[in-house]
Write an enzyme that holds these catalytic residues in place. Structure first.
Site, PDB file in Angstrom:
ATOM      1  N   GLU A 202       0.827  -1.216   0.000  1.00  0.00           N
ATOM      2  CA  GLU A 202       0.000   0.000   0.000  1.00  0.00           C
ATOM      3  C   GLU A 202       0.860   1.264   0.000  1.00  0.00           C
ATOM      4  OE1 GLU A 202      -2.650  -1.132  -0.703  1.00  0.00           O
ATOM      5  OE2 GLU A 202      -2.766  -3.048   0.330  1.00  0.00           O
ATOM      6  N   GLY A 203       2.078   1.132  -0.485  1.00  0.00           N
ATOM      7  CA  GLY A 203       2.994   2.270  -0.562  1.00  0.00           C
ATOM      8  C   GLY A 203       4.062   2.176   0.510  1.00  0.00           C
TER       9      GLY A 203
END
Length: 364
Positions: A202-203
């Protein structure tokens, strides 16, 4: 079912952790894609669930901290080694339990401070999420924007900061277990492997840091979100300014709120006038700094409630509230000073990070 679409599994991925999640390479050679939703609105829709997943990843960080602590504490009570420097604690045993050693207490208290501080931060944003959901049901666009902005500010911190300190909490658990922490039967090594990915998906932490400093803080309002947040902390500090038990917490938070705004302003001016790359160079330091200050505020609030409960009575035994105040004191004395180094680092010259020729990275 219709004609077969050109989608196939290329290979199963072999990972260092989360092996029960059998992720794979998917090939879309000659595949047909189908539009879902409105044209040209896909990126906005993607970030709706992406930001939800980022908060969820922060919760995973909390879960890893909690599990590491729950494993470490019983072991520290049972494992015996040497005698405490302050004198023999268990004379009927061949050695004292390792929890009597101050360094092991440091590891355990760091785990406890991170776990309970993280839980408070997540519950706080959970309230924002409830208010956003309510505004959405009512169709109040102004309220929706208000709560989206507040959640947007917290999201990269929950995702980035909490997963990073989760790694430290798990590492502390491995240190408490010593060599046993590396052996599967004790369970710690699995936590270490499984927790590692939380800083990535998610980053990455770097992506969260750029989102926080570059977009949420500077691009969307020129630091207003930090000014608003610290104004809330300062208002709370004002309520406890004359409370002698809270004085150390109020004073530390007051200084940090001022410094946080000054740092934000310095980075904004440097980026505008001199070096735009300062945003990328300083962003991770800024993210961690923000996380430590946010957690300090939550620990100060918990300490205030605990002091009140010890004076006026509460639902829990007195020892529960005493442990809260002692953990808050540990956080402010032993963990919060990390902000000093982060402040120095984020404002230090960063030109070498962009000016050095990549070929010079090679070690001859």
């Amino acid at each position: 079912m219709g004609e077969r679409n050109g989608v196939s599994c290329g290979s199963i991925e072999h990972k260092m952790g989360i092996s029960a999640s059998a992720t794979c390479v998917i090939n879309f050679d000659n595949a047909t894609g189908f539009l879902i939703g409105e044209p040209n609105k896909g990126l906005k829709a993607m970030f709706t669930y992406m930001n939800t997943a980022r908060v969820g990843t922060g919760i995973q960080g909390l879960a890893h901290m909690e599990l590491a602590f729950q494993n470490s504490l019983p072991y520290a009570k049972e494992r015996r080694s040497m005698r405490a420097l302050s004198g023999i604690k268990e004379p009927d045993k061949p050695a004292d339990a390792i929890h009597y050693h101050a360094d092991v207490r440091r590891l355990l208290l760091t785990q406890k401070a991170f776990t309970e501080g993280a839980r408070s931060m997540i519950y706080h944003v959970g309230r924002y999420s409830d208010k956003l959901a309510d505004a959405t049901v009512r169709g109040d666009k102004k309220e929706i924007a208000h709560w989206e902005d507040k959640m947007g500010f917290f999201t990269p911190v929950l995702k980035g900061f909490l997963t990073e300190i989760a790694q430290e909490s798990v590492k502390n658990g491995l240190q408490i277990f010593g060599g046993h922490g590396y052996i599967k039967e004790w369970g710690m090594e699995q936590i270490a492997r499984d927790a590692r990915i939380s800083t990535l998906y998610e980053g990455t932490t770097g992506v969260q840091a750029l989102d926080l400093l570059g977009r949420k803080v500077l691009l969307q309002g020129g630091g207003k979100v930090v000014r608003d947040y610290t104004a809330g902390i300062m208002k709370w500090c004002g309520d406890y300014a004359l409370d002698k038990e809270m004085r150390k917490y109020v004073w530390a938070l007051t200084k940090l709120c001022a410094e946080w705004n000054v740092l934000t302003g310095r980075l904004a001016i440097t980026a505008k006038r001199k070096n735009r790359e300062i945003i990328s160079a300083a962003s991770e330091d800024y993210l961690m700094y923000s996380g430590y200050v946010m957690m300090a505020y939550h620990w100060a609030r918990m300490a205030a409630i605990a002091f009140d409960k010890m004076k006026n009575g509460g639902e829990q035994p007195r020892e529960f509230y005493l442990a809260k105040t002692q953990t808050a004191e540990f956080y402010f004395d032993k963990i919060l000073p990390r902000t000093n180094g982060l402040a120095d680092s984020m404002t230090a010259p960063s030109e070498v990070m962009t000016d050095m020729d990549i070929e010079h990275f090679i070690i001859d």
